[in-house]
Write a protein that holds these residues in place. Structure first.
Motif, mmCIF file in Angstrom:
data_model
loop_
_atom_site.group_PDB
_atom_site.id
_atom_site.type_symbol
_atom_site.label_atom_id
_atom_site.label_comp_id
_atom_site.label_asym_id
_atom_site.label_seq_id
_atom_site.Cartn_x
_atom_site.Cartn_y
_atom_site.Cartn_z
ATOM 1 N N ALA A 207 0.818 -1.223 0.000
ATOM 2 C CA ALA A 207 0.000 0.000 0.000
ATOM 3 C C ALA A 207 0.850 1.271 0.000
ATOM 4 O O ALA A 207 0.355 2.351 -0.305
ATOM 5 N N SER A 208 2.140 1.134 0.351
ATOM 6 C CA SER A 208 2.990 2.322 0.277
ATOM 7 C C SER A 208 4.166 2.094 -0.686
ATOM 8 O O SER A 208 5.090 2.890 -0.738
ATOM 9 N N GLN A 211 4.838 4.963 -3.014
ATOM 10 C CA GLN A 211 4.937 6.298 -2.424
ATOM 11 C C GLN A 211 6.183 7.038 -2.923
ATOM 12 O O GLN A 211 7.283 6.498 -2.889
ATOM 13 N N GLY A 241 0.019 3.927 -3.089
ATOM 14 C CA GLY A 241 0.741 5.083 -2.550
ATOM 15 C C GLY A 241 1.228 6.065 -3.593
ATOM 16 O O GLY A 241 1.779 7.111 -3.243
#
Lengths: 483, 196
Positions: A207-208, A211, A241
């Motif tokens: 999920a990141s 990023q 992300g």
């Protein structure tokens, strides 16, 4: 050696080209770049405080001609009451809608408002009208703005303060992120869609994992996607992300845009197409990170936790919880580890959102629901992404298929994706949803969200439990997402 | 809107250990129908703090303290992921927080926080683990030297923060003012592009 170095430096990715073309003032160590914005999309939720800043500082909207607004987030999707009034969730929701109408009138911004046949979810209507084009920079106070990257645009979500910056100056302050290329090689199996590619990738990188990166999606399986599928894939970039997701424009992009209301026409069209053809990444362009995924190995995907990276194949079972957080997530979801997903009962199904509410998504769901019934006790909500999609779907008779199956056919809007217009689940309910976030309480307090493709959601509505859409596919379905 | 300059912050911490705390947790979507920036503090982490009847449960790490003494939130990694809603930093700032510390803070949240006088501080994993393990610790944040200091052992580490955002916070520089000062350059850019 020196020559080779400089040659490599001059090879640019799609992202580099889009970035370079829009830098007004270069980035330094001390200050971010000033980046010019070609299209600013505005909606009711993230704009009122930005307009207030303009009023407080006595500023005008600098380029209303590059700004377009619509109503989608707080807007009801249930039919109007007999007296014509809309069923707002709260008086405050109506005030927010009224505020945008007033702000747009005051600043002479085009508003595709209530009653406008072009109204719809902000990330659906931009492309549909042909406003979203390759080579543009596009922002919106909404994290799913990366959707527009499907056209080879530099599109990203911003906060409300930045909405104010763009209204006042048509620019944002932004540092150039790093670049990542995600290549999907091979051919997607039948019954596997762009949504499954997105969930598969997010499970891979986390999920990141994206990023600080701008992602370019590439490879044969991406090239084979329709524009609707490409938008689904770019839409989900932020769930890994990454604020930016993009796909190089090609003939599919050009065919989609030709003759759209706001697309260039005549000689301007020819000029535009020529310039779009120069945008794809140069061969040999270097990315800070490369991810390769074999598309032929992807199966229909669902999420089983409370973060979009907790995703697995629908015919599998959740892996044993590795951490305390994962254990809590499975407890919240009431999904037992290592028990097949097909054992999980479904209370509600939502087909819609800026991720999956386009015509091909609705066709994908209708192909499964045709001649079948939604399981007794399951509520199924079908919410088209725009008025135009709703009308096209009705012209094809999709509405009749859904209604005959026992599903609800709604007015366009964000609906249960963000659950702020009154469309939501009840505490404890399990919702199979074609939206983008499975966060705790996202679809209503205590609601358990399972993300999936329209096909998986439709199959789950029929069976009343998490279901594998491949069981519904005859040979003709192979062409569904490859058009 | 120019921000109140901030150089040094000494405060106790509130700790939320969870990873991936998304902005829907920080401020649920049903509170986003507001048209102002103010007043969201009472609803921050609403579903973590209130019962079904809407009464404060008082069993959350966020409650039962004097907010004037607890201005720093230490949270698990990937804090602020998800929706771009600036309502999240508005709510946290309105609640009383002036800084968020994590190993890794989501991009849009970080950008939004910096524009609202809320310092997003990214620290190394070791410091992060140490802070997660000691709720209520008094720590000192110095924006001039970009250091965080705490503990009897005199733990000290440098945090990462964008230099421009740092200047905005230290000197009260207004980013919109910075853009407006460049309007002539922006107009020139528009003219040049019209030409081709």
């Amino acid at each position: 050696m020196k020559n080779e170095m400089s040659k490599e430096m001059s090879l640019r990715s799609l992202f580099d080209k889009l970035w370079d073309n829009h830098v007004v003032v270069n980035e330094t160590r001390e200050t971010p770049a000033i980046l010019y914005i070609d299209l600013h999309l505005v909606h009711e939720v993230t704009s009122p405080q930005a307009f207030s800043v303009l009023a407080d500082r006595n500023l005008n909207v600098r380029r209303p001609d590059l700004t377009i607004a619509t109503l989608d987030h707080s807007t009801p999707t249930s039919p109007p009451k007999p007296n014509g009034e809309l069923a707002y969730a709260t008086p405050q929701a109506k005030r927010q809608v009224d505020r945008l109408i007033k702000n747009c009138a005051h600043h002479k911004i085009r508003l595709l408002g209530l009653g406008d046949p072009r109204r719809g979810i902000v990330h659906v209507i931009g492309p549909e009208l042909g406003l979203t084009q390759p080579g543009k920079t596009i922002v919106c106070g909404d994290s799913h703005t990366s959707t527009h990257g499907a056209f080879g645009a530099l599109a990203f979500g911003i906060g409300t303060t930045e909405v104010g910056h763009v209204l006042a100056t048509q620019c944002v302050l932004q540092r150039k992120p790093k670049s990542m290329r995600v290549t999907f090689d091979g051919v997607l199996p039948a019954g596997v869609t762009a949504k499954d590619m997105a969930l598969f990738m997010i499970a891979e990188i986390g999920a990141s994992g994206g990023q600080g990166y701008a992602i370019e999606f590439a490879g044969d399986a991406v090239r084979a996607l329709s524009m609707d599928g490409r938008m689904t894939l770019c839409n989900m970039s932020i769930e890994a992300g990454a604020r930016f997701g993009m796909i190089a424009p090609d003939q599919t992009t050009i065919d989609y845009l030709q003759n759209r209301e706001q697309a260039p026409q005549g000689a301007a069209w020819e000029r535009a197409v020529r310039s779009w053809r120069t945008l794809p990444s140069d061969d040999g362009a270097v990315f800070d990170k490369e991810i390769e995924i074999d598309a032929s190995k992807i199966r229909p995907m669902i999420t089983y936790g409370v973060s979009p990276d907790a995703a697995a194949a629908v015919d599998a079972a959740p892996p044993p919880a590795g951490s305390h957080a994962e254990r809590l997530a499975l407890e919240y979801m009431e999904i037992a580890p290592e028990r097949p997903f097909s054992a999980t009962e479904v209370d509600r199904v939502f087909i819609g959102s800026c991720t999956n509410s386009r015509l091909s998504d609705l066709r994908e769901a209708a192909d499964i629901m045709r001649g079948r019934k939604v399981k007794v006790g399951v509520v199924a909500l079908i919410v088209p992404g725009s008025v135009a999609i709703k009308r096209k779907a009705e012209a094809e008779g999709l509405d009749k298929i859904f209604i005959a199956a026992g599903a609800e056919w709604r007015e366009p809007g964000c609906s249960m994706c963000i659950a702020m217009n009154g469309d939501q689940g009840a505490p404890g309910e399990l919702v199979v949803s074609t939206s983008n976030r499975n966060f705790v309480g996202r679809q209503g307090k205590g609601v358990r969200t399972v993300l999936a493709s329209p096909a998986t959601a439709a199959a789950s509505a029929i069976e009343g439990r998490i279901a594998d859409p491949r069981n519904y596919y005859s040979n003709k379905m192979e062409q569904a997402d490859v058009a | 809107m120019s921000l109140e300059p901030i150089q040094k912050l000494i405060s106790r911490t509130i700790v939320l250990r969870q990873e991936n705390i998304d902005t829907d947790q920080i401020i649920p979507a049903r509170f986003l129908t507001t048209t102002t920036r103010k007043g969201l503090g009472t609803s921050v982490f609403f579903d973590w703090r209130y019962n079904a009847e809407g009464r404060l449960r008082n069993d959350s790490p966020l409650d039962g303290f004097n907010p004037a003494e607890y201005k720093i939130l230490v949270a698990g990694s990937n804090f602020g992921c998800g929706s771009s809603r600036e309502h999240a930093p508005w709510a946290l700032a309105d609640f009383g927080f002036r800084a968020i510390i994590s190993s890794d803070i989501a991009d849009i949240f970080k950008s939004n926080a910096l524009k609202n006088g809320l310092l997003p501080l990214e620290v190394d994993d070791k410091t992060h683990r140490r802070l997660l393990a000691s709720p209520g610790e008094e720590i000192s944040v110095d924006l001039v030297s970009q250091t965080v200091r705490f503990g009897e052992e005199g733990w000290q580490t440098v945090f990462r923060v964008d230099p421009f955002a740092r200047r905005c916070m230290l000197d009260g520089v207004d980013p919109l003012g910075h853009l407006i000062n460049q309007l002539a350059v922006i107009e020139k850019y528009e003219e040049d592009r019209r030409g081709f």
